[in-house]
Design a protein around this motif. Structure first.
Motif, PDB file in Angstrom:
ATOM      1  N   ILE A   1       0.839  -1.206   0.000  1.00 12.74           N
ATOM      2  CA  ILE A   1       0.000   0.000   0.000  1.00 12.74           C
ATOM      3  C   ILE A   1       0.868   1.246   0.000  1.00 12.74           C
ATOM      4  CG2 ILE A   1      -1.651   1.359   1.343  1.00 12.74           C
ATOM      5  CD1 ILE A   1      -2.897  -1.261   2.274  1.00 12.74           C
ATOM      6  N   GLU A   2       1.923   1.232   0.837  1.00 13.69           N
ATOM      7  CA  GLU A   2       2.827   2.383   0.885  1.00 13.69           C
ATOM      8  C   GLU A   2       3.558   2.559  -0.446  1.00 13.69           C
ATOM      9  OE1 GLU A   2       4.394   2.846   5.401  1.00 13.69           O
ATOM     10  OE2 GLU A   2       4.792   0.889   4.474  1.00 13.69           O
ATOM     11  N   LEU A   3       4.011   1.456  -1.013  1.00 11.28           N
ATOM     12  CA  LEU A   3       4.705   1.551  -2.302  1.00 11.28           C
ATOM     13  C   LEU A   3       3.775   2.039  -3.409  1.00 11.28           C
ATOM     14  CD1 LEU A   3       6.878  -1.698  -2.234  1.00 11.28           C
ATOM     15  CD2 LEU A   3       7.669   0.664  -2.004  1.00 11.28           C
ATOM     16  N   GLY A   4       2.473   1.729  -3.278  1.00 10.64           N
ATOM     17  CA  GLY A   4       1.505   2.189  -4.256  1.00 10.64           C
ATOM     18  C   GLY A   4       1.436   3.698  -4.347  1.00 10.64           C
ATOM     19  N   ARG A   5       1.818   4.374  -3.266  1.00 12.36           N
ATOM     20  CA  ARG A   5       1.814   5.850  -3.262  1.00 12.36           C
ATOM     21  C   ARG A   5       2.863   6.413  -4.209  1.00 12.36           C
ATOM     22  NH1 ARG A   5       2.436   8.229   2.504  1.00 12.36           N
ATOM     23  NH2 ARG A   5       2.190  10.143   1.264  1.00 12.36           N
ATOM     24  N   LEU A   6       3.874   5.605  -4.521  1.00 10.47           N
ATOM     25  CA  LEU A   6       4.916   6.082  -5.428  1.00 10.47           C
ATOM     26  C   LEU A   6       4.336   6.409  -6.799  1.00 10.47           C
ATOM     27  CD1 LEU A   6       7.771   3.531  -4.589  1.00 10.47           C
ATOM     28  CD2 LEU A   6       7.617   5.926  -3.857  1.00 10.47           C
ATOM     29  N   ARG A   7       3.385   5.614  -7.249  1.00  6.71           N
ATOM     30  CA  ARG A   7       2.778   5.843  -8.563  1.00  6.71           C
ATOM     31  C   ARG A   7       1.735   6.959  -8.516  1.00  6.71           C
ATOM     32  NH1 ARG A   7       1.102   0.392 -11.476  1.00  6.71           N
ATOM     33  NH2 ARG A   7       0.802   1.925 -13.133  1.00  6.71           N
ATOM     34  N   LYS A   8       1.072   7.092  -7.395  1.00 14.23           N
ATOM     35  CA  LYS A   8       0.090   8.169  -7.251  1.00 14.23           C
ATOM     36  C   LYS A   8       0.786   9.511  -7.059  1.00 14.23           C
ATOM     37  CE  LYS A   8      -3.454   5.163  -5.240  1.00 14.23           C
ATOM     38  NZ  LYS A   8      -4.266   4.873  -4.034  1.00 14.23           N
ATOM     39  N   GLY A   9       1.951   9.467  -6.405  1.00 12.32           N
ATOM     40  CA  GLY A   9       2.707  10.689  -6.158  1.00 12.32           C
ATOM     41  C   GLY A   9       2.628  11.145  -4.719  1.00 12.32           C
ATOM     42  N   VAL A  10       3.725  11.623  -4.202  1.00 16.78           N
ATOM     43  CA  VAL A  10       3.766  12.176  -2.846  1.00 16.78           C
ATOM     44  C   VAL A  10       4.172  13.638  -2.939  1.00 16.78           C
ATOM     45  CG1 VAL A  10       4.307   9.942  -1.805  1.00 16.78           C
ATOM     46  CG2 VAL A  10       6.170  11.449  -2.498  1.00 16.78           C
ATOM     47  N   ARG A  11       3.668  14.433  -2.031  1.00 13.69           N
ATOM     48  CA  ARG A  11       3.936  15.874  -2.064  1.00 13.69           C
ATOM     49  C   ARG A  11       5.113  16.227  -1.161  1.00 13.69           C
ATOM     50  NH1 ARG A  11       1.302  20.383  -3.684  1.00 13.69           N
ATOM     51  NH2 ARG A  11      -0.502  19.143  -4.308  1.00 13.69           N
ATOM     52  N   ASP A  12       6.001  17.051  -1.672  1.00 14.64           N
ATOM     53  CA  ASP A  12       7.135  17.541  -0.890  1.00 14.64           C
ATOM     54  C   ASP A  12       7.506  18.940  -1.360  1.00 14.64           C
ATOM     55  OD1 ASP A  12       9.448  17.083   1.005  1.00 14.64           O
ATOM     56  OD2 ASP A  12      10.571  17.432  -0.845  1.00 14.64           O
ATOM     57  N   LYS A  13       7.467  19.890  -0.460  1.00 11.18           N
ATOM     58  CA  LYS A  13       7.834  21.273  -0.752  1.00 11.18           C
ATOM     59  C   LYS A  13       7.077  21.821  -1.965  1.00 11.18           C
ATOM     60  CE  LYS A  13      12.442  20.640   1.211  1.00 11.18           C
ATOM     61  NZ  LYS A  13      13.900  20.635   0.958  1.00 11.18           N
ATOM     62  N   GLY A  14       5.800  21.508  -2.029  1.00 11.70           N
ATOM     63  CA  GLY A  14       4.951  22.034  -3.094  1.00 11.70           C
ATOM     64  C   GLY A  14       5.044  21.297  -4.410  1.00 11.70           C
ATOM     65  N   GLU A  15       5.836  20.227  -4.468  1.00 10.46           N
ATOM     66  CA  GLU A  15       5.976  19.456  -5.700  1.00 10.46           C
ATOM     67  C   GLU A  15       5.400  18.059  -5.519  1.00 10.46           C
ATOM     68  OE1 GLU A  15       9.880  20.856  -8.089  1.00 10.46           O
ATOM     69  OE2 GLU A  15      10.322  19.794  -6.225  1.00 10.46           O
ATOM     70  N   ILE A  16       4.872  17.503  -6.605  1.00 10.76           N
ATOM     71  CA  ILE A  16       4.406  16.120  -6.598  1.00 10.76           C
ATOM     72  C   ILE A  16       5.520  15.254  -7.180  1.00 10.76           C
ATOM     73  CG2 ILE A  16       2.701  14.480  -7.439  1.00 10.76           C
ATOM     74  CD1 ILE A  16       1.585  16.468  -5.455  1.00 10.76           C
TER      75      ILE A  16
END
Length: 247
Positions: A147-162
């Motif tokens: 489930i956590e690895l699935g977020r890699l394809r959806k995208g994670v937000r960092d400093k205003g960037e996806i």
């Protein structure tokens, strides 16, 4: 590749005659000619086919060259460093052309880095809109769930960037050492992209290597070695980038 237009001061600086700032001053002072016409506008753009003179001396046009370099860790992806650290061009002492890296790899990241003196080629293969795929192998601390690895394809937000990966693959897991080795494929190359992405998931990168850039791999090279790209490889990279844009 003769249809690309670049700012005059940039072309002068890339020729090695002087710095960009000094080139701008020379333009303002009327000491630069393009096709026998004095140019004083800093916004002027020129093509590789234009004849450029600086202080009455015509700029020499370098033959375009293309290199694939196996960058070691602990090396700066630049042609010089203010802190005196080792830079990638230090590994090319015999190369006469004024080459520079295509994009960059972080100081602590190893793997494929392209170097060239062809600005159009560099912009084509590195620009995000062209989406040339880059494959990384990362050793991370911890063992994330599917489930956590699935977020890699959806995208994670960092400093205003996806930040995202278009694909990932688990290569190995070491439960005793609490580590995992992941293969990640990106189409973008934002600053510290993989490291920031994994940090946001809570699994910091311990070691990172770029193993593939488009169709190019590190096959046959050891760390710190380089080779010339073949004309066929250059054409394939250009076609790949162009095809991605058209698709």
């Amino acid at each position: 590749m003769s249809n690309t237009y670049e700012r005059l001061q940039k072309v002068i600086a890339q020729s090695g005659v002087t710095s960009r700032r000094k080139a701008e001053q020379l333009i303002i002072e009327g000491k630069v000619k393009v096709n026998n016409k004095v140019i004083t506008e800093l916004g002027t753009k020129v093509s590789p086919d234009d004849k450029i003179e600086v202080n009455g001396v015509q700029l020499e046009k370098e033959v375009p060259v293309y290199y694939l370099f196996y960058k070691p860790r602990g090396v700066i992806s630049s042609v010089k460093d203010e802190k005196g650290r080792k830079v990638v061009t230090d590994f090319f002492p015999e190369i006469e052309e004024r080459i520079y890296p295509v994009g960059r790899l972080d100081y602590d990241t190893s793997g494929i880095l392209l170097l060239t003196n062809d600005g159009e080629f560099a912009n084509l293969v590195m620009h995000p809109k062209h989406g040339v795929e880059k494959v990384y192998v990362a050793k991370i601390k911890g063992i994330p769930s599917k489930i956590e690895l699935g977020r890699l394809r959806k995208g994670v937000r960092d400093k205003g960037e996806i930040l995202k990966a278009i694909r990932y693959r688990i290569l190995s897991t070491d439960k005793k050492k609490n580590t995992m080795i992941l293969e990640l494929t990106l189409r973008e190359g934002k600053n510290r992209h993989v490291r920031r992405m994994m940090e946001q998931l809570g699994y910091p990168v311990m070691k990172l290597k770029r193993e593939q850039y488009g169709l190019l791999t590190l096959d046959g090279l050891s760390v710190g070695e380089y080779r010339k790209l073949t004309p066929k490889e250059v054409k394939q990279m250009v076609n790949l980038a162009t095809q991605i844009v058209e698709d």
